[in-house]
Design an enzyme around this catalytic site. Sequence first.
Site: not given
Length: 388
Positions: A75, A196, A288, A292, A385
Amino acid sequence: MATAQAGVVIVGAGPAGLVLGNLLLDRGIDCVLLERRSRAAVEGRARAGFLAARSVRVLTEYGLAAGLLTRGTTHTTCQFRSDRGEFTLDYATLGRGEVHTVYPQQELVRDLVAEYLRRGGDLRFGVEATHVTGGRVRLRDGTDVTGRYVAGCDGHRGIGRATLTAHGTRTARWDHGVSWLAVLAAAPPSMPATGYALHPRGFAGHMARTASVTRYYLQCPRGTAPADWSEDRIWTELATRMRTAEFGPLRQGAVLEKAVVDLRSDVLEAPGAGRLWLAGDAAGLISPSAAKGANLAVLQAELLARAFEAALLRRDDSGLARYAADCLPRVWRAHEFSHWMSGLLHGPAEDGDADEARYGRQLQYARLESLRTSRAHQDFFAENYTGI
């Protein structure tokens, strides 16, 4: 009565314990891995699926990545939606140019179990540790398993953490005041990668897992019962928050699993001492919101394996003495970004003060707009990220 002796006794067969066990066997160090759940429960538990580039490099280096390299998907982008539109962030072209490999955690765990057993490791399912004293782990049946060291990899409610905190190790904690309904659906992804969605009714998230399974999240009130959410209610609310009328419908399927997750974070100020050392959620629980947890588990397992190797094979304890200094700065960096992501994704409560809600909502939009338009902000996002 002692039932086994080993260089290291590992408690917990999650990603941290299994990576650690495989790395120790690779170094010729004998270990015993104890897990209270059954093998079927361990290998079937659906959890996270995002592996950072560093985690993939570690797993590849030690021969633990055959499954994820074959079946994992890369991704490179994520999408953000709000009432001000949608934009895609190509994070692979930003920051350090790193990507995520998406590989369901239960599949990684199955791979790690199989490799640990193939390497001749001693793995015991269905045994529960009740006490840790020095290098001795007492089991529920009254027998002991002993080792030179004990690695607590049994989660934030496990005996490893409980033993350290009982002896005075302090914990730094934060409650994000947010809960998610976590939904696993037998439905193909509806977006290219991760989505998101910011909405006055609360955050909604779309996380592709495989070609036929997708993870969704819905922000919900604290104390919500999963049973309160029927499949129809879940898909209706997802459609509303992800603005399907504007951006297109979701590909629906049967809900395989649903659970409520309260977003909380904590970090032990010292993840070990003497003969007991912790890794993974036992050493620190992270929310979450930035995916990570599994990556921190791999980081800590690698550091701890090196430290145990030096201590057991060369009688050099310096790695264990440095373990906190080596891992905690990276742990705290991950927590800082996770905290930042939580602030970006979750707006003010609808039932709060109206003026404060308007202020908080505008801050949320300002963060999102900065991420959309500022290259410096995008580079910061991409580096954190994908990084550990």
